[in-house]
Design a protein around this motif. Structure first.
Motif, PDB file in Angstrom:
ATOM      1  N   PRO A  21     -31.473  35.359 -16.388  1.00 30.84           N
ATOM      2  CA  PRO A  21     -31.449  35.741 -14.973  1.00 30.84           C
ATOM      3  C   PRO A  21     -31.766  34.591 -14.026  1.00 30.84           C
ATOM      4  N   ALA A  22     -32.693  33.724 -14.422  1.00 33.07           N
ATOM      5  CA  ALA A  22     -33.082  32.629 -13.543  1.00 33.07           C
ATOM      6  C   ALA A  22     -31.962  31.610 -13.377  1.00 33.07           C
ATOM      7  N   VAL A  23     -31.138  31.454 -14.394  1.00 29.84           N
ATOM      8  CA  VAL A  23     -30.103  30.426 -14.367  1.00 29.84           C
ATOM      9  C   VAL A  23     -28.742  30.992 -13.978  1.00 29.84           C
ATOM     10  N   ALA A  24     -28.639  32.310 -13.882  1.00 29.01           N
ATOM     11  CA  ALA A  24     -27.344  32.934 -13.600  1.00 29.01           C
ATOM     12  C   ALA A  24     -26.641  32.359 -12.371  1.00 29.01           C
ATOM     13  N   PRO A  25     -27.332  32.114 -11.238  1.00 29.78           N
ATOM     14  CA  PRO A  25     -26.618  31.561 -10.074  1.00 29.78           C
ATOM     15  C   PRO A  25     -25.977  30.206 -10.340  1.00 29.78           C
ATOM     16  N   LEU A  26     -26.495  29.473 -11.333  1.00 34.65           N
ATOM     17  CA  LEU A  26     -25.985  28.133 -11.595  1.00 34.65           C
ATOM     18  C   LEU A  26     -24.639  28.145 -12.291  1.00 34.65           C
ATOM     19  N   VAL A  27     -24.305  29.229 -12.973  1.00 31.45           N
ATOM     20  CA  VAL A  27     -23.078  29.263 -13.758  1.00 31.45           C
ATOM     21  C   VAL A  27     -21.968  30.033 -13.036  1.00 31.45           C
ATOM     22  N   ALA A  28     -22.179  30.320 -11.751  1.00 27.90           N
ATOM     23  CA  ALA A  28     -21.190  31.097 -11.011  1.00 27.90           C
ATOM     24  C   ALA A  28     -20.024  30.250 -10.517  1.00 27.90           C
ATOM     25  N   ASP A  29     -20.173  28.937 -10.486  1.00 29.87           N
ATOM     26  CA  ASP A  29     -19.144  28.047  -9.965  1.00 29.87           C
ATOM     27  C   ASP A  29     -18.039  27.875 -11.001  1.00 29.87           C
ATOM     28  N   PRO A  30     -16.830  28.396 -10.761  1.00 34.01           N
ATOM     29  CA  PRO A  30     -15.765  28.281 -11.769  1.00 34.01           C
ATOM     30  C   PRO A  30     -15.353  26.836 -12.016  1.00 34.01           C
ATOM     31  N   ARG A  33     -16.947  24.995 -15.141  1.00 39.65           N
ATOM     32  CA  ARG A  33     -16.414  25.206 -16.483  1.00 39.65           C
ATOM     33  C   ARG A  33     -15.372  24.152 -16.828  1.00 39.65           C
ATOM     34  N   ARG A  34     -14.526  23.823 -15.864  1.00 38.56           N
ATOM     35  CA  ARG A  34     -13.513  22.791 -16.094  1.00 38.56           C
ATOM     36  C   ARG A  34     -14.176  21.452 -16.367  1.00 38.56           C
ATOM     37  N   VAL A  35     -15.236  21.145 -15.625  1.00 39.82           N
ATOM     38  CA  VAL A  35     -15.932  19.872 -15.820  1.00 39.82           C
ATOM     39  C   VAL A  35     -16.598  19.829 -17.189  1.00 39.82           C
ATOM     40  N   VAL A  36     -17.194  20.943 -17.601  1.00 43.39           N
ATOM     41  CA  VAL A  36     -17.839  20.991 -18.919  1.00 43.39           C
ATOM     42  C   VAL A  36     -16.815  20.772 -20.030  1.00 43.39           C
ATOM     43  N   ASP A  37     -15.651  21.391 -19.892  1.00 45.26           N
ATOM     44  CA  ASP A  37     -14.593  21.172 -20.880  1.00 45.26           C
ATOM     45  C   ASP A  37     -14.203  19.704 -20.950  1.00 45.26           C
ATOM     46  N   GLN A  38     -14.133  19.070 -19.788  1.00 45.37           N
ATOM     47  CA  GLN A  38     -13.787  17.651 -19.747  1.00 45.37           C
ATOM     48  C   GLN A  38     -14.874  16.813 -20.406  1.00 45.37           C
ATOM     49  N   GLN A  39     -16.149  17.142 -20.144  1.00 46.18           N
ATOM     50  CA  GLN A  39     -17.236  16.401 -20.768  1.00 46.18           C
ATOM     51  C   GLN A  39     -17.165  16.512 -22.286  1.00 46.18           C
ATOM     52  N   ALA A  40     -16.886  17.721 -22.789  1.00 44.46           N
ATOM     53  CA  ALA A  40     -16.781  17.914 -24.236  1.00 44.46           C
ATOM     54  C   ALA A  40     -15.617  17.103 -24.813  1.00 44.46           C
ATOM     55  N   ARG A  41     -14.492  17.059 -24.087  1.00 42.90           N
ATOM     56  CA  ARG A  41     -13.347  16.279 -24.571  1.00 42.90           C
ATOM     57  C   ARG A  41     -13.680  14.794 -24.617  1.00 42.90           C
ATOM     58  N   GLU A  42     -14.422  14.314 -23.640  1.00 42.42           N
ATOM     59  CA  GLU A  42     -14.788  12.900 -23.626  1.00 42.42           C
ATOM     60  C   GLU A  42     -15.649  12.556 -24.834  1.00 42.42           C
ATOM     61  N   SER A 170     -20.129  11.973 -17.467  1.00 45.35           N
ATOM     62  CA  SER A 170     -20.755  12.084 -16.162  1.00 45.35           C
ATOM     63  C   SER A 170     -21.415  13.431 -15.934  1.00 45.35           C
ATOM     64  N   GLY A 171     -22.469  13.413 -15.163  1.00 46.16           N
ATOM     65  CA  GLY A 171     -23.038  14.654 -14.665  1.00 46.16           C
ATOM     66  C   GLY A 171     -22.154  15.228 -13.577  1.00 46.16           C
ATOM     67  N   ARG A 172     -22.429  16.451 -13.168  1.00 46.90           N
ATOM     68  CA  ARG A 172     -21.659  17.085 -12.107  1.00 46.90           C
ATOM     69  C   ARG A 172     -22.622  17.900 -11.246  1.00 46.90           C
ATOM     70  N   PRO A 173     -22.556  17.782  -9.907  1.00 47.89           N
ATOM     71  CA  PRO A 173     -23.467  18.570  -9.058  1.00 47.89           C
ATOM     72  C   PRO A 173     -23.362  20.054  -9.358  1.00 47.89           C
ATOM     73  N   ALA A 174     -24.496  20.722  -9.345  1.00 48.85           N
ATOM     74  CA  ALA A 174     -24.550  22.153  -9.612  1.00 48.85           C
ATOM     75  C   ALA A 174     -25.449  22.810  -8.583  1.00 48.85           C
ATOM     76  N   PRO A 175     -25.259  24.093  -8.325  1.00 52.85           N
ATOM     77  CA  PRO A 175     -26.156  24.792  -7.412  1.00 52.85           C
ATOM     78  C   PRO A 175     -27.591  24.722  -7.917  1.00 52.85           C
ATOM     79  N   GLY A 176     -28.552  24.687  -7.013  1.00 49.49           N
ATOM     80  CA  GLY A 176     -29.944  24.535  -7.401  1.00 49.49           C
ATOM     81  C   GLY A 176     -30.601  25.835  -7.816  1.00 49.49           C
ATOM     82  N   LEU A 177     -31.591  25.696  -8.676  1.00 52.81           N
ATOM     83  CA  LEU A 177     -32.440  26.832  -9.004  1.00 52.81           C
ATOM     84  C   LEU A 177     -33.341  27.146  -7.815  1.00 52.81           C
TER      85      LEU A 177
END
Length: 465
Positions: A21-30, A33-42, A170-177
């Protein structure tokens, strides 16, 4: 009473759904997900994608430049399979003090000079040798190979980076807790009284206005080697964040999310190029244990030429055992398994007494890029982990999509570096939640895990994007 052995339906969730619940707002940005996929591919395809290879070369040149400015030289050494590569200090090898009397004459014939180890606790345990000349690396390879065939304890002088092979990711900006004071519903008592040492790039100098990491002591840059402040822009000082700037701040923020009551002690052993010698890491580990850290997190590691444990780190663990025997209790050492995607051991994670942490997807499936094998003890989510970051702009030559971060930044990052501190924080929480010693906490967490082939026991702690 067994603390975390619960019903089969909750296997792998030692803390239930406390953190979701505490982290749920952070994963709302669609877009994340694309950036995470790119990081995994790298991490997975570093040798296939021309752009990834170009950025990896840029990182490598920055690393070489950092060591050259300090009067050293870093080389990439292919292992005997000619696949994995280890970073080594050019012109240097280490020999155990026990073997030294038998090999001193041979070292002299190879024109190798004994120099200070650079860590007082290791001076009587390890001999550091240095040579020069155009053929020095070939001579040293022959020297180490011959001595090992004779049974002598010797190794190259390894550079221990934030990954077995330096790859830009690379890191990617994310909404704050929420602010740290509002962070809930996590119980602020989790980890209270437990000292967790984070050996990394240090912590950002300027305290955050949201309260996160506010209690982490900063030792100013003018304190010299004792400083634990991440300089952010030093390797080189070009107006951009260095390759690994903010890594320690990110890792410390993960520990704080899992165990908000823990006392986090930041040690700066790695430069912001993401590297340190194994002697530097060994010395920092001894210092953290001597300062009574109950848990130590090492989000770093190296593969080696012979798959052998680096000599300095092995000697440091001997010192640690002596400290523990004298005081009567053990420190838990947690280390990232590495991002090589192979079963090749990565050190210090592969040491038997170290808790080796691999990385899983957000659905607790094995990632293709995480190192794995029988030596991995536990795994948790390592893709799309969100944590505290630093202000600044990423360099365009090393970031796929350069980002600019403001004050109180949060970022999204991928790697075993970010799985390990979740486990370190989980140990701290388990200690306080069930009044366990650090080693008892590890046993109970492993008992609560779900077995995954080559990844040890799977635990869900923080969610990933």
């Amino acid at each position: 009473m067994t603390a975390y052995r619960t019903d089969p339906g909750s296997l792998g969730r030692p803390f239930g759904r406390d953190y979701a619940p505490a982290v749920a707002p952070l994963v709302a940005d669609p877009g994340l997900r694309r950036v995470v996929d790119q990081q995994a591919r790298e991490l997975l395809n570093g040798s296939d994608d021309p752009e990834v290879r170009r950025r990896a070369l840029a990182v490598r040149e920055r690393v070489r430049g950092r060591w050259a400015r300090g009067g050293g030289r870093v080389e990439m050494l292919p292992d005997q399979r000619d696949q994995e590569r280890a970073l080594v200090l050019g012109g240097e090898v280490l020999v155990s003090a026990a073997s030294w009397p038998d090999v001193e004459d041979e070292a002299r014939r190879e024109r190798l000079e004994r120099v200070e180890v650079g860590c007082p606790d290791l001076e009587d345990r390890v001999v550091r040798l240095r040579g020069d000349g155009d053929d020095v690396d070939a001579r040293l390879t022959r020297f180490v190979t011959d001595l090992r065939r004779q049974g002598h304890a010797t190794s190259f002088s390894y550079v221990t980076p934030l990954s077995p092979v330096m790859k830009p990711c690379s890191g990617r900006p994310a909404p704050g807790l929420a602010t740290f004071a509002e962070y809930g519903p996590v119980d602020r008592s989790h980890g209270r009284g437990v000292r967790v040492a984070v050996i990394d790039t240090g912590v950002v100098a300027e305290p955050r206005s949201d309260g996160w990491l506010g209690d982490v002591a900063r030792i100013a840059a003018d304190a010299g080697p004792a400083s634990n402040v991440d300089p952010l822009d030093a390797d080189p000082a070009d107006g951009y964040l260095d390759v690994s700037a903010g890594h320690g701040t990110f890792v410390a923020g993960i520990v704080a999310q899992v165990a908000p009551g823990a006392e986090i002690i930041a040690h700066r052993s790695l430069t912001t190029s993401g590297t340190a010698s194994d002697v530097d890491v060994a010395c920092a580990l001894i210092r953290a244990v001597r300062e009574n850290a109950q848990v130590v997190n090492l989000s770093l590691g190296t593969s080696t030429y012979f798959d052998e444990p680096p000599l300095a780190l092995a000697a440091a663990l001997d010192v640690v055992r002596e400290i523990e025997a004298a005081r009567g209790w053990e420190t838990v050492i947690v280390a990232a398994a590495g991002n090589a995607g192979t079963r090749v051991p990565v050190w210090p994670a592969a040491f038997g007494r170290v808790v080796a942490v691999g990385a899983l997807t957000s659905t607790l499936r094995p990632t293709r890029w995480s190192s794995r094998g029988h030596w991995v003890d536990v795994s948790t989510v390592g893709e799309g982990v969100v944590s505290t970051y630093v202000a600044g702009s990423q360099a365009p030559d090393v970031a796929a999509e350069p980002q600019t971060f403001g004050r109180d930044a949060w970022a999204c990052w991928t790697g075993t570096s970010f799985a390990a501190p979740q486990v370190a924080g989980a140990v701290a929480r388990a200690m306080t939640e069930h009044r366990l010693s650090s080693t008892q906490a590890v046993r109970e967490l492993l008992a609560a895990g779900r077995p995954v082939a080559d990844f040890g026991k799977a635990l869900r702690i923080l969610p990933g994007v």
